[in-house]
Enzyme design. Structure first.
Site, PDB file in Angstrom:
ATOM      1  N   ASN A 148       0.804  -1.241  -0.013  1.00  9.85           N
ATOM      2  CA  ASN A 148       0.195  -0.020  -0.148  1.00  9.85           C
ATOM      3  C   ASN A 148       1.017   1.202   0.015  1.00  9.85           C
ATOM      4  OD1 ASN A 148      -2.022  -1.785   0.365  1.00  9.85           O
ATOM      5  ND2 ASN A 148      -2.713  -1.181   2.277  1.00  9.85           N
ATOM      6  N   LYS A 198     -23.989  14.802   1.943  1.00 15.25           N
ATOM      7  CA  LYS A 198     -24.340  13.391   1.869  1.00 15.25           C
ATOM      8  C   LYS A 198     -25.252  13.154   0.758  1.00 15.25           C
ATOM      9  CE  LYS A 198     -22.541  11.508   5.411  1.00 15.25           C
ATOM     10  NZ  LYS A 198     -21.351  12.304   5.163  1.00 15.25           N
ATOM     11  N   HIS A 217     -28.243  37.067  -3.089  1.00 12.86           N
ATOM     12  CA  HIS A 217     -27.040  37.632  -3.756  1.00 12.86           C
ATOM     13  C   HIS A 217     -26.391  36.991  -4.911  1.00 12.86           C
ATOM     14  CE1 HIS A 217     -26.348  40.525  -0.809  1.00 12.86           C
ATOM     15  NE2 HIS A 217     -26.182  39.663   0.119  1.00 12.86           N
TER      16      HIS A 217
HETATM   17  C1  F6R Z   1     -18.133  11.996   3.259  1.00 17.22           C
HETATM   18  C2  F6R Z   1     -16.861  11.252   3.822  1.00 17.22           C
HETATM   19  C3  F6R Z   1     -15.349  11.977   3.286  1.00 17.22           C
HETATM   20  C4  F6R Z   1     -14.742  11.900   4.373  1.00 17.22           C
HETATM   21  C5  F6R Z   1     -13.237  12.713   4.006  1.00 17.22           C
HETATM   22  C6  F6R Z   1     -12.340  12.475   5.279  1.00 17.22           C
HETATM   23  O1  F6R Z   1     -19.177  11.239   4.163  1.00 17.22           O
HETATM   24  O2  F6R Z   1     -16.854  10.264   4.418  1.00 17.22           O
HETATM   25  O3  F6R Z   1     -15.784  13.210   2.896  1.00 17.22           O
HETATM   26  O4  F6R Z   1     -15.195  12.767   5.539  1.00 17.22           O
HETATM   27  O5  F6R Z   1     -12.649  11.687   2.940  1.00 17.22           O
HETATM   28  O6  F6R Z   1     -12.076  11.272   5.676  1.00 17.22           O
HETATM   29  P1  F6R Z   1     -11.390  11.025   6.946  1.00 17.22           P
HETATM   30  O7  F6R Z   1     -12.435  11.397   8.032  1.00 17.22           O
HETATM   31  O8  F6R Z   1     -11.282   9.357   7.047  1.00 17.22           O
HETATM   32  O9  F6R Z   1     -10.199  11.659   7.127  1.00 17.22           O
END
Ligand code: F6R
Length: 607
Positions: free
Chosen positions: A99, A486, A505
């Site tokens: 990875n 969302k 605006h």
């Molecule tokens: C939206 C979502 C993404 C994460 C973003 C950050 O529902 O899940 O926008 O919030 O990719 O991810 P983390 O919190 O894992 O750093």
């Protein structure tokens, strides 16, 4: 994104690897593969499809007590079978899964080609297999060969190596990409994410950056790239196997939405101090004097974590009267930021792996900034890089769309605001009001969850909308942004969030009967302003879904979702929940793959 799993022990490795890979599917991937030692040879199976395809392809006759597996999210080279991991050296002795990104891959590939090696894939990873093979001269251990090869490598890696000539050991290495060792009874597991191994063991060891380990069925040994032995103390992971099961739910997003009251109780547990009307956040390692000297708070995160940061900024400003703002970590790291010693930076991440956020933390630390983590995954890269902070205790989040972690982020920032407020000007009476408000929230969320049927019906009425507006003011503005996010990510319906007073605006020009608006109307000091916003939209023929804790005039909105009254500063936490459910039911009505929306991954570990 990519996932690693490995096994060495007494049982058949193939089902253990396949099951582990299945547990990593939620992270997003485009191809998968595994390698085991069978009858003295490496037996490799790869597919450009799903883990189920891999399962179908692995011969039933193959059994082994050692093996490695991988799910790949393509970076170098398209997602086909050749580019899928594991990759082998030319003699077919060494198999690697990886990875991360090897930054000098081009250079290494050229050097290998010049030395007469034929590379068969387009990946950066294949070069590692050949490099390790070249270093594995007579008499040297696999670990020595890996160490020497890695000294020539620039970039990030979680790496797992199997050599058919040493089938009683696996070698793992980590630099910027997580690796966890799971300790069993005469068996060891290796993974990039505890999700892959937690059903086998909860005793784990997280490797640190630039650490290499040799793992045998009866234990492990670790050392650093510059050859210093290290001592690791095993820890017990919080998560249990059941946390990764759907139970009675059809998908993880709905399960995780419904887990929020319990998740919220966990993040608050032991952190509310009724006696002194404040919060206890031992993990931040800042005493009252240090907290008093904070002149500014800046939240950094990506996507929903950034919107949670915006909620945090409003909370900290309101509760602590300290200037606060939020910025996408992905922008921060590229703009040569001015880092201020009196600012408290908060890096927010559910996964703890988001590369943009990790890089922002590293940039901050390089420049002497003080940074706390607000992270869900213990042992993750961002949690370790920050060194101190607030764990979110939301439990494993499997659906790509973040729900319970975001709620716990916002709740943690309410705790932080309360704590900083109480060492400054917030009175004990005010502190008690916030403590009581936080205590009441889990039950209030239950009331919102109980309205799921109403919310699903409303989603059914609007499911054919092509575009939607989400409108909020001040506290509710980040809620609107998160609501629109969302909807976009899981239903693929286009949505834009606007501050209510910005409508006039410009965006008001787009309002007509085909543009529904979700308007957030908490029963606060701006209630009447929000009523006028709804009237402006209605006057232009725009349908309105109002989300409110107040008494709206009858027939003002086309649909109404009610949330309970709560402490006004905490409204954003409560208002977020119905928007998650609305997006979920819109996506369900549209037949989307809710847990794995197209083009998205759970952990974004690439730039
Ligand atoms: C939206 C979502 C993404 C994460 C973003 C950050 O529902 O899940 O926008 O919030 O990719 O991810 P983390 O919190 O894992 O750093």
């Amino acid at each position: 994104m990519c996932g690693i799993v490995g096994y060495i022990g007494r049982r058949d490795a193939v089902p253990v690897l396949l099951e582990g890979l299945r547990r990593l599917e939620y992270r997003g991937y485009d191809s998968a593969g595994l390698a085991v030692v069978y009858r003295g040879k490496l037996q490799v199976t790869k597919t450009a499809g799903r883990v189920q395809d891999l399962r179908d392809q692995v011969s039933d006759r193959v059994h082994s007590t050692v093996g490695i597996g991988h799910t790949r999210w393509a970076t170098h080279g398209e997602p086909n079978e050749v580019n899928a991991h594991p990759h082998l050296d030319a003699a077919g002795n060494i198999a690697v899964v990886h990875n991360g990104i090897i930054e000098n891959a081009e250079q290494l590939r050229d050097q290998l080609t010049a030395a007469g090696v034929t590379l068969v894939s387009d990946t950066d990873t294949e070069a590692l297999a050949h490099l390790i093979a070249a270093e594995k001269t007579d008499g040297s251990s696999l670990e020595d060969a890996v160490l020497r090869a890695l000294r020539r490598v620039e970039g990030t890696y979680g790496l797992l190596v199997l050599d058919v000539r040493c089938p009683d050991e696996l070698v793992v290495a980590r630099n910027g990409s997580p690796i966890v060792l799971g300790i069993g009874e005469n068996e060891m597991f290796i993974a990039s994410d505890v999700a892959a191994i937690v059903r086998h063991t909860q005793r784990v060891v997280y490797l640190d950056d630039t650490e290499v380990a040799t793992v045998r069925s009866n234990g492990y040994q670790t050392r650093t790239l510059d050859n210093q032995r290290t001592n690791k103390t095993p820890t017990t992971v919080e998560a249990e196997a059941g946390d990764y099961e759907l139970g009675p739910y059809a998908d993880f997003m709905r399960k995780e939405i419904h887990e929020q009251p319990e998740a919220l109780r966990r993040v608050l547990r032991g952190r509310l101090d009724e006696r002194f009307a404040t919060a206890r956040l031992g993990g931040i390692n800042l005493d009252a004097r240090e907290l008093r000297s904070v002149r500014r708070v800046k939240f950094l995160g990506c996507g929903s974590a950034y919107y949670a940061g915006q909620m945090g900024a409003v909370l900290v400003e309101e509760l602590a009267r300290v200037p606060a703002d939020a910025e996408p970590a992905s922008e921060f790291r590229y703009r040569n930021p001015v880092v201020d010693a009196e600012t408290l930076y908060v890096a927010i991440s559910q996964s703890g792996e988001t590369l943009d956020t990790l890089m922002a933390v590293q940039e901050l630390k390089r420049k002497g900034g003080q940074v706390l983590g607000a992270v869900n995954v213990v042992g993750s890269a961002i949690a370790r890089e920050c060194g101190h902070g607030v764990f979110l205790h939301a439990g494993p989040e499997i659906a790509v769309a973040s729900t319970k972690a975001l709620t716990n982020m916002a709740a943690s920032f309410a705790l932080l605001g309360l704590l900083i407020g109480r060492v400054r000007d917030m009175s004990a009476a005010e502190g008690s009001r916030i403590v009581a408000g936080l205590r009441a929230l889990p039950e209030q969320i239950n009331h919102v969850l109980a309205q799921e049927d109403n919310i699903a019906t409303i989603a059914g009425q609007f499911a054919d909308a092509e575009h939607m507006f989400y409108i909020g003011r001040v506290r509710a503005w980040p809620v609107a942004r998160e609501g629109a996010q969302k909807l976009k990510e899981i239903s693929y319906v286009h949505a834009e969030a606007y501050q209510a007073s910005e409508l006039k605006h410009g965006p008001l020009a787009l309002i007509d009967a085909s543009m529904p608006s979700v308007v957030l109307v908490p029963d606060d000091e701006l209630f009447s302003k929000n009523i006028s916003t709804i009237e402006q939209i209605k006057a232009r023929g725009g349908p309105v879904i109002a989300v409110t804790s107040g008494d709206l005039p009858a027939d003002l909105a086309d649909a109404v979702i009610r949330v309970p009254h709560c402490t006004p500063e905490l409204d954003p936490i409560l208002l977020t929940i119905p928007l998650q459910m609305f997006a979920y039911h819109m996506a369900a009505k549209l037949g989307r793959d809710i847990d794995k929306p197209r083009n998205l991954a759970k952990s974004v570990t690439v730039e």
